[in-house]
Structure formats: C-alpha cells, structure tokens
Scaffold this motif. Sequence first.
Motif, PDB file in Angstrom:
ATOM      1  N   SER A  43       5.397  -4.660   7.820  1.00  0.00           N
ATOM      2  CA  SER A  43       4.872  -4.331   6.489  1.00  0.00           C
ATOM      3  C   SER A  43       3.364  -4.497   6.500  1.00  0.00           C
ATOM      4  O   SER A  43       2.849  -5.425   7.111  1.00  0.00           O
ATOM      5  CB  SER A  43       5.430  -5.265   5.419  1.00  0.00           C
ATOM      6  N   VAL A  44       2.709  -3.618   5.760  1.00  0.00           N
ATOM      7  CA  VAL A  44       1.252  -3.592   5.830  1.00  0.00           C
ATOM      8  C   VAL A  44       0.636  -4.819   5.159  1.00  0.00           C
ATOM      9  O   VAL A  44      -0.457  -5.249   5.491  1.00  0.00           O
ATOM     10  CB  VAL A  44       0.706  -2.283   5.218  1.00  0.00           C
ATOM     11  N   GLY A  45       1.370  -5.444   4.239  1.00  0.00           N
ATOM     12  CA  GLY A  45       0.807  -6.557   3.482  1.00  0.00           C
ATOM     13  C   GLY A  45       0.674  -7.854   4.261  1.00  0.00           C
ATOM     14  O   GLY A  45      -0.066  -8.738   3.871  1.00  0.00           O
ATOM     15  N   GLU A  46       1.402  -7.993   5.384  1.00  0.00           N
ATOM     16  CA  GLU A  46       1.410  -9.267   6.108  1.00  0.00           C
ATOM     17  C   GLU A  46       0.165  -9.428   6.988  1.00  0.00           C
ATOM     18  O   GLU A  46      -0.307  -8.479   7.578  1.00  0.00           O
ATOM     19  CB  GLU A  46       2.656  -9.346   7.005  1.00  0.00           C
ATOM     20  N   ASP A  47      -0.309 -10.650   7.077  1.00  0.00           N
ATOM     21  CA  ASP A  47      -1.458 -10.924   7.949  1.00  0.00           C
ATOM     22  C   ASP A  47      -0.988 -11.247   9.351  1.00  0.00           C
ATOM     23  O   ASP A  47      -0.113 -12.089   9.526  1.00  0.00           O
ATOM     24  CB  ASP A  47      -2.259 -12.106   7.403  1.00  0.00           C
ATOM     25  N   PRO A  48      -1.589 -10.630  10.366  1.00  0.00           N
ATOM     26  CA  PRO A  48      -1.195 -10.922  11.744  1.00  0.00           C
ATOM     27  C   PRO A  48      -1.344 -12.418  12.030  1.00  0.00           C
ATOM     28  O   PRO A  48      -2.278 -13.052  11.552  1.00  0.00           O
ATOM     29  CB  PRO A  48      -2.192 -10.115  12.579  1.00  0.00           C
ATOM     30  N   GLY A  51       5.269 -14.805   8.328  1.00  0.00           N
ATOM     31  CA  GLY A  51       5.716 -13.632   7.572  1.00  0.00           C
ATOM     32  C   GLY A  51       5.568 -12.371   8.402  1.00  0.00           C
ATOM     33  O   GLY A  51       6.436 -11.503   8.396  1.00  0.00           O
ATOM     34  N   TYR A  52       4.467 -12.306   9.135  1.00  0.00           N
ATOM     35  CA  TYR A  52       4.186 -11.145   9.979  1.00  0.00           C
ATOM     36  C   TYR A  52       5.232 -11.031  11.084  1.00  0.00           C
ATOM     37  O   TYR A  52       5.810  -9.973  11.325  1.00  0.00           O
ATOM     38  CB  TYR A  52       2.795 -11.302  10.581  1.00  0.00           C
ATOM     39  N   PHE A  53       5.491 -12.170  11.729  1.00  0.00           N
ATOM     40  CA  PHE A  53       6.467 -12.193  12.816  1.00  0.00           C
ATOM     41  C   PHE A  53       7.844 -11.794  12.310  1.00  0.00           C
ATOM     42  O   PHE A  53       8.519 -10.948  12.896  1.00  0.00           O
ATOM     43  CB  PHE A  53       6.505 -13.596  13.433  1.00  0.00           C
ATOM     44  N   GLY A  84      -1.625   3.557  12.879  1.00  0.00           N
ATOM     45  CA  GLY A  84      -0.731   4.707  12.927  1.00  0.00           C
ATOM     46  C   GLY A  84       0.425   4.677  11.957  1.00  0.00           C
ATOM     47  O   GLY A  84       1.196   5.615  11.879  1.00  0.00           O
ATOM     48  N   GLU A  85       0.602   3.579  11.205  1.00  0.00           N
ATOM     49  CA  GLU A  85       1.788   3.457  10.356  1.00  0.00           C
ATOM     50  C   GLU A  85       1.493   3.390   8.868  1.00  0.00           C
ATOM     51  O   GLU A  85       2.099   4.094   8.075  1.00  0.00           O
ATOM     52  CB  GLU A  85       2.561   2.184  10.713  1.00  0.00           C
ATOM     53  N   SER A  86       0.610   2.487   8.491  1.00  0.00           N
ATOM     54  CA  SER A  86       0.408   2.288   7.060  1.00  0.00           C
ATOM     55  C   SER A  86      -0.979   1.733   6.766  1.00  0.00           C
ATOM     56  O   SER A  86      -1.623   1.137   7.619  1.00  0.00           O
ATOM     57  CB  SER A  86       1.477   1.355   6.494  1.00  0.00           C
ATOM     58  N   VAL A  87      -1.400   1.971   5.525  1.00  0.00           N
ATOM     59  CA  VAL A  87      -2.697   1.505   5.068  1.00  0.00           C
ATOM     60  C   VAL A  87      -2.504   0.901   3.682  1.00  0.00           C
ATOM     61  O   VAL A  87      -1.835   1.493   2.842  1.00  0.00           O
ATOM     62  CB  VAL A  87      -3.703   2.676   4.945  1.00  0.00           C
ATOM     63  N   GLN A  88      -3.055  -0.277   3.467  1.00  0.00           N
ATOM     64  CA  GLN A  88      -3.032  -0.849   2.127  1.00  0.00           C
ATOM     65  C   GLN A  88      -4.429  -0.802   1.569  1.00  0.00           C
ATOM     66  O   GLN A  88      -5.383  -1.218   2.217  1.00  0.00           O
ATOM     67  CB  GLN A  88      -2.522  -2.284   2.191  1.00  0.00           C
TER      68      GLN A  88
END
Lengths: 320, 594
Positions: free
Chosen positions: A169-174, A178-180, B251-255
């Motif tokens: 998901s784009v919202g998670e920080d690497p 949550g990202y994992f 390549g997948e998504s942009v917020q």
Amino acid sequence: MWKTVVRRFLIMIPQLFVLSMLIFILAKFMPGDPFTGLITPQTDPARLEELRQQAGFYDPWYVQYWHWVTNMFRGDFGDSYTFKVSVASLIGDRGLNTLWLSLVSVILTYLIAIPLGVIAGRYQNTLRDKTIVLYSFVSYAIPTFVLALIFLYIFGYQLQWFPTSGTVSVGEDPGTWGYFWSKVYHLILPAITYAFLATTSIIQYLRSEIIDAQTQDFVKTARSKGIPMNKVYTRHIFRNSLLPIAAFLGFSITGILGGSVFIETIFGFPGMGQLFIQSIMGRDYSVITALVMLYGFLALLGSLLSDIILSIVDPRIRIE
Amino acid sequence: MKKKNWLMLLLVGIITLVLAACGGGSDSEKGKDSGKEEVDTSKLADTVKNDAEAKSGGTLQVGLVSDSPFQGIFNWELYEDAYDSTIMEWTSNSIFDTKEDFLISDEGLASLKVDEDKNTATVTIKKDVKWSDGKPFTIEDVIYPYYIIADKDYTGVRYDSDFQNIEGAKEYHDGKAKEISGIKKVDDYTMELTLKKVSPAIYSGGDGLWGYAAPKHQLEGIKAKDLVKSDEVRKNPVTLGAFVVDKVVNGESVQMVANENYFRGKPKLDKVVIEVVPSSSAAAAMKAGKHDILQSYAANQYEDVKDLKNAQILGRPELAYSYLGFKMGKWDSKKGEVVVNEDAKMKDVKLRQAVAYAMNVEEVAKAYYDGLRTRGNSLIPPVFESFYDDSLTGFNYDAEKAKSLLKEAGYEDKNDDGFVEDPDGKEFTIKMATMAGTDKDDKIVQFYIQNWKDVGLKVELTTGRPIEFNSFYDKVQADDKDIDMFMAAWGTGTNPSPMGLYAKNAQFNYSRYTTPELEKLLADIDSKESLDADHRGEAFKAWQEYMFEQAVTVPTYFRTEIVPVNNRVKNYDIKYVDGAQLQDIEVTEDAPAK
C-alpha cells in the motif's frame, strides 16, 4: 567433487560468451528500436535520429558488442531505454518483488504438495488418493490466467479478503512493520494461485516414487526387522522418494527469478516476467540482453546446484 | 501526447483474449449481431451529477488502468510515458491555461503576449505564487526548463526543430554559447523570448514556447544527465499544482496530498491516491467500489461498466483519428524530402476513392465499437471547432459509387474471376499492411477485405497477416514495396497543425505524397496571415477539402474516450474547455459507493 564444481564454472565462461553473442545479435535483428514507440506528430524525427546516434545504434555491431561486453565486466549493464534508470537497479527492484513472490510460492507449493503426495502414495487407490489425483489433474489442466482471474474475483473482489493489485500500500513507510505486513499481505493471493498450479508434478512424482518404493527390498528388510510402518514411511521410503524432487530443487531455486507474466499482469504485480516481455516489446535492448544473460547464468547454475544437491541427498551418486 | 500506446494495446489484447475465454467468446457474437443497441456518444455526459452534501476532506481513489508499471518520471521536460503525464496532471506545473481549440488563455499562472513583427513572445507570471515547498515562484522557474531541454546532455525528445526556433538554442546545445541568447529575463516576473519565426502554432504551445515551469531552486544542483534518475524527479517533485506527491511506490501507486500553497486555494480533498489497476479487473474493481475514477479505461470495454449502479460513465472525444493511407512514393533520406512516384500502383485518384467508398466503416463502428468510434470525415478531430470542417461529407459507405468509380478509372473484370483487372488488363491485387492487435482487430480487417471483394477489388495483407507494431512501422517507414496501403492512427495532441505529418519534408508523411498545391495549403495554415484566427480556420478548411479530394490519407474513425466515475464524486468533469478545477473536487461519502 570441488574440482568438478570449479570445472563446471569454467565451462560456463565459453557458454555464456556464445549466449551473449547470440542474444546481442538477435536483439539487434529485431525490427524497430527503443525509439520507434515514441513516434507522435509532435516528435521530431531529426531529434529521434540524434538520440539514435547518441545511443550508438549506427556503429558496426562488433563495436556495439565490444562496448556492451566491456561495460558488463565492469558491472555496468547500461540504462533502460524505457525506464531511464540503470538496468541493475531496475532488475534489482523487480527482481526483489519476484524473489519474495517466488519464495513464498515455492514454500507454499512444497507445503501443499509433499503431504498430498505422501498421502496419495501411501494410501494408493483409496478415496483419499483418488481425490488428490483428481485435484492434481485439475490444477494441471487449468490455465494460469483463468485460475488467477477466478481467485482474484472471489477472494479479491467478492470476499475482499486480499488486496487486488500492487506489492504494497502506498500509505506505508518503508522500514516499518506496517510496510512489511502490507508486503506479505499483497503476496498471499498471487502466491496461493501460483502454488495451486505448481503442485502437480511434485505430487505425481512423489506418489509414484512412494508406490515403487513400497515393494523395494530395503522396505521389506526394514519391515521384517519389525520397524513400525509409520517409521518405515518417514525414515526409509520418504527420503528415497524425494530424490527426483531434489533433482529439480536446483532449478526451482534459480527459476525463482523467472517470474510469471500472467500472474504478474493480472495481479498488477511488477516483477521479472512482465519486465522481460515489456522490454522485448519496447525493444529495450539493454534490459533484454541483461535479462537473458542473467537467465542463462541461472540456468547453468541451476543444473550445477541440482547435481550438487543430488550428490548430498543420495550418497550413491558422485559427481566426477 | 499519447506514447507507447501500442504497447498497452498489445497487453490489452492479451487480456481481452483472456476475458473472452472466460466470458464465452461474446466478442464473436457481437460482430454478427449488428442490430444491437449502440451508444449515442452525444448522450454521454462530460460532467458528474451529484447533488448530495459534500464531506469535508477525504481521499480520492484514482485507478490508472494499465497492464504494466508506470515509468515514474514526474517532470514535464523528461517524461515519455502517457501514464506519467496522466499522473502529473494532478500535480501540474503547467503555467498556461487553455480555452477553445486548446489555445493559450490568460487565465493561468502566466500570460502570453506575442509581437509578430519583432518575433518575440513575452511571458508574464502572477506575483506572490509559491511552490509546494513554500519557496516563491519567479520567472527563473519559467526560464529554467529551457536550459534543461537545451543542455547537451539532455536525454529527452523535446530538443526538436520546434525548440531550435528559439534564437541561440542550438548554439547553447552545441556548446558554442554560455547562454541561450533568445531568452531574456526582463524582471522577476517577466521574460522575453526571441524566436526565428512566429507562427499561429505559438498559441498552441508551438514554435519553441515551453508551457511548464520547473523548480529551479530544487533542480539547480543536479546535472542534466542525472536529472532523470534523481529523487527530485521521481520521489518528491516540487509542484505548483493542486496536489503534491507525498509517497511513491515504483511503478504501482502514488499518494498525493493537497498543496497548501496552491495559487487557486487549498484543494477541498485531503489526498489523492493513484493506483495502477490491470485492465482485466478494472471493471470489477470499479464495481467493488475500490476506485472513484478510472483513468485510461479502454473504450472497447464499455460493455463491462455501462450498467454499474455505483458509477457514472463520462465520455469525450479523443484527440486522435484513425486512417487508411496509400503509398504514393518514397522518402529520400539524403535530401530529407518526399519523392512522389508517378507510377505508383494507387496513383489513380478514382481508384483511391473507390477503395475508400467501399469500406463499410459505419457498420464496423456500430458492430465492433458500440458506437464509441464513429465515421471520421476529416483529418482534424471535431474537438478543434474552429479548424474542423464539418461540411465535409467524407467517404460514406457507397458500394455502387465505388463500382462506378472503378469502371470510370478503367478497372474492370474482364476474365470473370470476380476481381477487376487494371486498365492494361493485368491481374490487380492491392497489398495492405495492418498492425497486429486483438482478435477483434483481425476480424475488422477481414470484414474490410470482404467489403473490397464485394466491389471487385482484391486486397491481400502484406506478409499475409497483421504485422507486429515495430515491424509495421519499420516497413511503412522504409516504403516497403509490398505496401500499397496501410491502416494506422495518429494522436493529434493539442496542436492540430498538420505540418509534421503531411509536409514535403516531413518524415512522418508516410503516404509519401506531396504536390505544390498541398505545400501551399500547409504553409498557409502556419503563416503570419493565419495569426488572424478566421484566416487560419479557412486555411485549415481548404487543406481538409484538398485532402478529401486527393483521397491519399482517408480518415476512418474518430474515437470517444470514456471515464467511469463513482457516484460519491462531486464537481468533477472531463471537459476540454472551462472544466471543473482540481481544487473543487469533493466526495459525498466516506468511501466509494459499492
């Protein structure tokens, strides 16, 4: 044995050299080039020509080949014409996605296939066996994309248990949990699809090996010594029946980076399979050649690995 | 502006096959059942209807329909992929707004003043505007992109002949000058551009004028050759538009989050999330309420979304046309010009007209495209109202007329094999090149071949089958002797000037056709007299009529694009002129309706 391994590695050098020559020439033979796709009424043909010049497309092939090979030895595979990033980082990016997906898939495959194969072999011709055989035939017959779409519709859209596209998901920080978790969550559905389809050969091999082994002398010996049936299966038959599967293991490990075009496309999962197809269609030479070299190397490595694994699990076999 | 679309088409093709396999091959039945209902494209709304009370804030979920990852180059000077530009439209660094016919208006961040006699263009920007990072927006940011493009290490396609129309651009590119002499900073908010020539195209953003700003304070330290790989372009571009990129998954998504500093006021939405959605499941995703808007949705999948209860389907004409081209000559690469072959197989205008009249484009548009493609009558899409000639009749299907034209031209069936012979009595076969696409495309080609057979013309495919995209353009560009005619399409972008496609020195003039008359008509379109809008409109019309009479490039379809929008979206439209503004888009529910 180590001598042989070293020798095998040395043989790889001429093999890869021939492969590199072939793939380079064949890639250049393809009609069009990376700039063909850029044609619009607004683009200036003169500018495209200039870019072709800069990219060195008009040099004789051996000059281009030499540049490519010497750069490759320095670890520089060039830049992707399509994505405008270095090929190494592009493959690194996609390769990592594919690596995770394949790892989970392969683990799932073995987790499903080995117990099923053992049960089917041990209880040959029972209802359990027949059900398992039926399952493996169905999973063998069903095309990848059909199953992928069916799973996507049922578990992704109807039940909404799993995410339907992407790797995270784009919202998670690497770097966060949550990202994992989001990464793992995105893997599950495509991995299950893949595993479901890949189990057939393992089930079938294991089943027939176990059926064969049951009548072998060492089994009779073990039984006559009074070893319980369960133990005979887990200790004696199982290990011997795994041999042909172990022979594949090397290829499975290196094949992990191959990716699956259908699964990647349907689940919107950017991986190696898609990258390969896309680079061929876009004439992204640097990516095509790098990928083929990588796959070639992995295939050779895979066969070597398989031999080594086999010699470890089966002491009768020696690599000479 | 659409690029690499062929790639998408191929992938869409693969997926369509997949879907056809699942859906019981409904495609083939569609073709036969031509009596089924057809979409009246004029009734597709271009604005959403939603009277509910808006929620404050909210996240808009945008699905970007694509079967491959986007490239992620968020910079107007460097991007190549149409998907990247779709994403960038939400963040936008465009300085000019446009009005009818996509001509530059004075409503945007900058206004344009052209001095035709001095060949200068003056760009003046609004004061007190800030970039998304709070830094002031100055004329330096308008000048900077020119230096990006003209740099000797610039890797993009935009350093072109148009750009070299700027005085001194070439000298700078070649390293002979330290600055571009034709660019002058007048004050912090004004710059003057000196051009070699000024034509009406400048009002469509042509002649070298660049329509976007680049954040100089952010990009200044990065070398031109590293720019395309930099995080400043790929991860955190600074913008002037309504939204600003917050997070990117390659390549997948942009917020994106609302740009606090947006010069038209902070957007009502909090966030916009753009996600790639594979074409095979885009309709299902829409139905499941996963997305508010689907961008780049394929019009030929209209069927799958038209009955959705939770969505409205918006439609608008696409800036493109499909055509059938005849090969009339060759490209002389030494001279860089078209050489017409007087003995070309298709040299007879009546023969070409007969081929055009024999095609039942109307039936194909209805049966295969649900009416989302319509018979094209001109080489200018009707969206360009002042340039499009609506009085042209076009080659409406008329088999009888085709037959009589053939007869007049001396093409008659003398040996009773059902096909005409040429005026010398020799067997006559036309070789046609088409691009490989979906199975639907193949069926359409076969349908046309049958049409031509009906009037006695024998048409065969070059190489015997549709040709893969790259090979197709290779062959067409090389004037392969086995191509007498070919089917292709052009996206016009927002500047419809036909110079680059039909002029004598245009390499993309694939028909290889030119006459002094045609050159004169083309020159008139971009002449100084045409700076007068009425004169230009007339010039466009005269050219369209001439092209119709010559029948060398025959328009086949105009296309409609569709955008499915969830019912919770408010204040959204896809109008080309006077559309709703991004900052006004709202949602009326917490999540997309299911």
